[in-house]
Write an enzyme that holds these catalytic residues in place. Structure first.
Site, short mmCIF file in Angstrom:
data_model
loop_
_atom_site.label_atom_id
_atom_site.label_comp_id
_atom_site.label_asym_id
_atom_site.label_seq_id
_atom_site.Cartn_x
_atom_site.Cartn_y
_atom_site.Cartn_z
N CYS A 1 38.51 -47.73 -0.67
CA CYS A 1 39.45 -48.85 -0.55
C CYS A 1 38.86 -50.01 0.26
O CYS A 1 39.35 -51.14 0.18
CB CYS A 1 40.75 -48.40 0.09
SG CYS A 1 41.50 -47.03 -0.79
N HIS B 1 44.57 -54.31 3.42
CA HIS B 1 44.59 -53.32 2.34
C HIS B 1 46.03 -52.82 2.18
O HIS B 1 46.69 -52.46 3.14
CB HIS B 1 43.65 -52.17 2.70
CG HIS B 1 43.73 -51.01 1.78
ND1 HIS B 1 43.80 -51.15 0.42
CD2 HIS B 1 43.76 -49.67 2.03
CE1 HIS B 1 43.87 -49.95 -0.14
NE2 HIS B 1 43.85 -49.04 0.82
N ASN C 1 48.88 -48.49 -3.89
CA ASN C 1 47.52 -48.65 -3.38
C ASN C 1 46.55 -48.68 -4.56
O ASN C 1 46.34 -47.67 -5.22
CB ASN C 1 47.24 -47.46 -2.44
CG ASN C 1 45.84 -47.48 -1.85
OD1 ASN C 1 44.98 -48.24 -2.31
ND2 ASN C 1 45.62 -46.66 -0.85
O1 UT7 Z 1 43.51 -46.17 1.07
C1 UT7 Z 1 43.71 -45.08 1.90
C2 UT7 Z 1 44.65 -44.17 1.22
N1 UT7 Z 1 45.41 -43.29 2.04
C3 UT7 Z 1 46.43 -43.65 2.83
O2 UT7 Z 1 46.69 -44.79 3.07
C4 UT7 Z 1 47.25 -42.53 3.39
C5 UT7 Z 1 47.76 -42.78 4.77
N2 UT7 Z 1 48.88 -41.87 5.05
C6 UT7 Z 1 50.13 -42.16 4.64
O3 UT7 Z 1 50.39 -43.21 4.08
C7 UT7 Z 1 51.22 -41.18 4.99
O4 UT7 Z 1 50.69 -40.17 5.83
C8 UT7 Z 1 51.87 -40.52 3.73
C9 UT7 Z 1 52.68 -41.56 2.98
C10 UT7 Z 1 50.81 -39.93 2.83
C11 UT7 Z 1 52.81 -39.42 4.17
O5 UT7 Z 1 53.82 -39.92 5.00
P1 UT7 Z 1 54.22 -39.15 6.34
O6 UT7 Z 1 55.34 -39.88 6.94
O7 UT7 Z 1 52.95 -39.02 7.15
O8 UT7 Z 1 54.73 -37.76 5.80
P2 UT7 Z 1 54.16 -36.30 6.06
O9 UT7 Z 1 52.84 -36.14 5.39
O10 UT7 Z 1 54.21 -36.02 7.52
O11 UT7 Z 1 55.20 -35.42 5.31
C12 UT7 Z 1 56.56 -35.35 5.73
C13 UT7 Z 1 57.31 -34.48 4.72
C14 UT7 Z 1 56.61 -33.15 4.41
O12 UT7 Z 1 57.62 -32.18 4.27
P3 UT7 Z 1 57.90 -31.12 5.44
O13 UT7 Z 1 56.60 -30.39 5.63
O14 UT7 Z 1 58.28 -31.97 6.62
O15 UT7 Z 1 58.99 -30.30 4.87
C15 UT7 Z 1 55.96 -33.39 3.08
O16 UT7 Z 1 55.80 -32.21 2.33
O17 UT7 Z 1 57.41 -35.16 3.45
C16 UT7 Z 1 56.97 -34.29 2.40
N3 UT7 Z 1 56.41 -35.10 1.33
C17 UT7 Z 1 57.15 -35.60 0.36
N4 UT7 Z 1 58.47 -35.54 0.09
C18 UT7 Z 1 58.92 -36.20 -1.01
C19 UT7 Z 1 55.11 -35.48 1.14
N5 UT7 Z 1 55.02 -36.23 0.05
C20 UT7 Z 1 56.27 -36.34 -0.47
C21 UT7 Z 1 56.80 -37.00 -1.58
N6 UT7 Z 1 58.14 -36.90 -1.82
N7 UT7 Z 1 56.05 -37.73 -2.43
#
Ligand code: UT7
Length: 366
Positions: free
Chosen positions: A114, A254, A284
């Site tokens: 990215c 980004h 993204n």
């Molecule tokens: O260009 C670089 C590309 N990468 C990035 O920019 C990624 C950077 N990271 C992020 O943007 C965030 O970490 C995410 C959007 C990927 C995740 O958000 P978060 O607030 O950090 O959520 P989390 O990973 O802590 O997950 C919270 C909960 C989990 O459930 P439990 O374990 O709390 O029950 C996940 O399983 O949300 C769940 N979850 C979802 N639920 C519904 C993860 N993905 C999803 C989804 N829909 N798509």
């Protein structure tokens, strides 16, 4: 007098197919509400079967050349930033070079994920500043939908497809790219990667069965890294340009996650009104995200001659990159002169002629 590289042309291409959060609800255990509140994304574009990183890039490139009023055969070098090349070999830039008829250009890819477009901009402007190149086409293009695992809700909701391009031209004015900073921390390689399909794990029945050709990501770790490096890199380039944050009229970060952008803005103490975002509509798009956002900022009248802009990105590698640009030319897209298609054909630039005819909806008279 030092030569600078200024942006004199810009263009973007996004596929017409829209994948909304509610479409994803019917494919995965996710919800519109979760995606919107955690990422700010409502929809993203998905490439049609025949679209690839090279085809989208070529369309963005034609648009940029049109704005620059530059014939493809005047380009010295094409740098394509992509982590979804059409093939492992040859470079996607070579495919673009052929398709746009840039007969006098060298071509190479940069893979900094990215961060790739900002890396490529830095390389292109460095070659111009060094005096060996006059006109460099810099492109960010990615077809993320081809490397997403649509059974993995942690990654597949985040990304979309598209391409953006700029034309860099040598100038003696103190304008264009004023400073750049590039960074990498490869100890985080496994935090965002595609384990299979390269020399380490070449494609095999086993790699396919284990879904190793798809993106794997540790979202939380990448999130923390992103806020930190976006802040650090922005401060660095502003200082290197001899400016302060108050001198910057617009930040184009980004477009990965609205929360990352807001956190970086808070840590920089920059008002959110100074930050351009379009993550809501495209998700993204990896290396394409910054140039697509730049094009849309111009379309919305947010870029003016004499103003300073920071472009800042982070991504797999892990990598990060930032640059300060002093905008030099009127930031308005010219009306598309359809008759120029005849001129392109007359000069033997058939691909450019067809691209312009398609975008203006006119037939070129024989
Ligand atoms: O260009 C670089 C590309 N990468 C990035 O920019 C990624 C950077 N990271 C992020 O943007 C965030 O970490 C995410 C959007 C990927 C995740 O958000 P978060 O607030 O950090 O959520 P989390 O990973 O802590 O997950 C919270 C909960 C989990 O459930 P439990 O374990 O709390 O029950 C996940 O399983 O949300 C769940 N979850 C979802 N639920 C519904 C993860 N993905 C999803 C989804 N829909 N798509």
């Amino acid at each position: 007098m030092r030569t600078h590289a200024e942006i004199v042309g810009w263009g973007k291409h996004v596929p017409s197919k829209v994948l909304t959060n509610s479409d994803l609800e019917s494919m995965l255990d996710t919800s519109d509400e979760w995606i919107k509140t955690r990422t700010g994304i409502s929809e993203r574009r998905i490439a049609a079967a025949k679209e690839t990183s090279a085809t989208m890039a070529s369309r963005a490139a034609f648009a940029a050349l049109e704005v620059a009023d530059l014939s493809p055969n005047k380009i010295d070098l094409i740098i394509a930033a992509t982590s979804t090349p059409d093939h492992l070999m040859p470079s996607t830039a070579s495919l673009i070079q052929d398709s746009i008829g840039a007969t006098n250009a060298g071509a190479m890819d940069i893979n900094a994920a990215c961060s790739g477009f900002v890396y490529a901009l830095s390389v292109g402007s460095g070659l111009i500043a060094g005096g060996s190149h006059q006109n460099v086409l810099v492109i960010g293009t990615d077809t993320m939908s081809r490397i997403l695992d649509y059974t993995d809700r942690g990654t597949s909701v985040l990304f979309g497809d598209g391409a953006g391009a700029v034309v860099l031209r040598a100038t003696e004015d103190v304008t264009g790219v004023l400073s750049s900073s590039l960074g990498s921390d490869g100890s985080g390689a496994h935090l965002l990667w595609i384990p299979g399909g390269g020399a380490r794990h070449p494609a095999s029945l086993e790699t396919v069965q284990n879904r190793m050709h798809y993106i794997k990501m540790n979202g939380n770790e990448v999130y923390r890294f992103a806020v930190n490096v976006m802040t650090k890199a922005s401060l660095q380039v502003v200082k290197d340009a001899g400016l302060t944050l108050d001198d910057i009229e617009l930040f184009i970060p980004h477009q990965a996650n609205i929360r990352i952008i807001q956190s970086a803005a808070k840590s920089l103490k920059v008002p959110i009104e100074k930050i351009f975002t379009n993550v809501e509509r495209y998700g993204n798009t990896s290396a394409a995200s910054v140039p697509i956002a730049l094009c849309e900022a111009i379309e919305q009248g947010r870029v003016k001659a004499g103003e300073h802009i920071v472009l800042v990105a982070f991504g797999a590698g892990l990598t990060w990159a930032a640059t300060v640009i002093r905008w030099g030319v009127p930031a308005v897209a010219p009306r598309l002169p359809w008759w120029k298609a005849i001129l392109h054909r007359f000069r033997g630039q058939e691909a450019a002629a067809k691209s312009l005819a398609r975008r203006t909806g006119r037939k070129i008279p024989r």
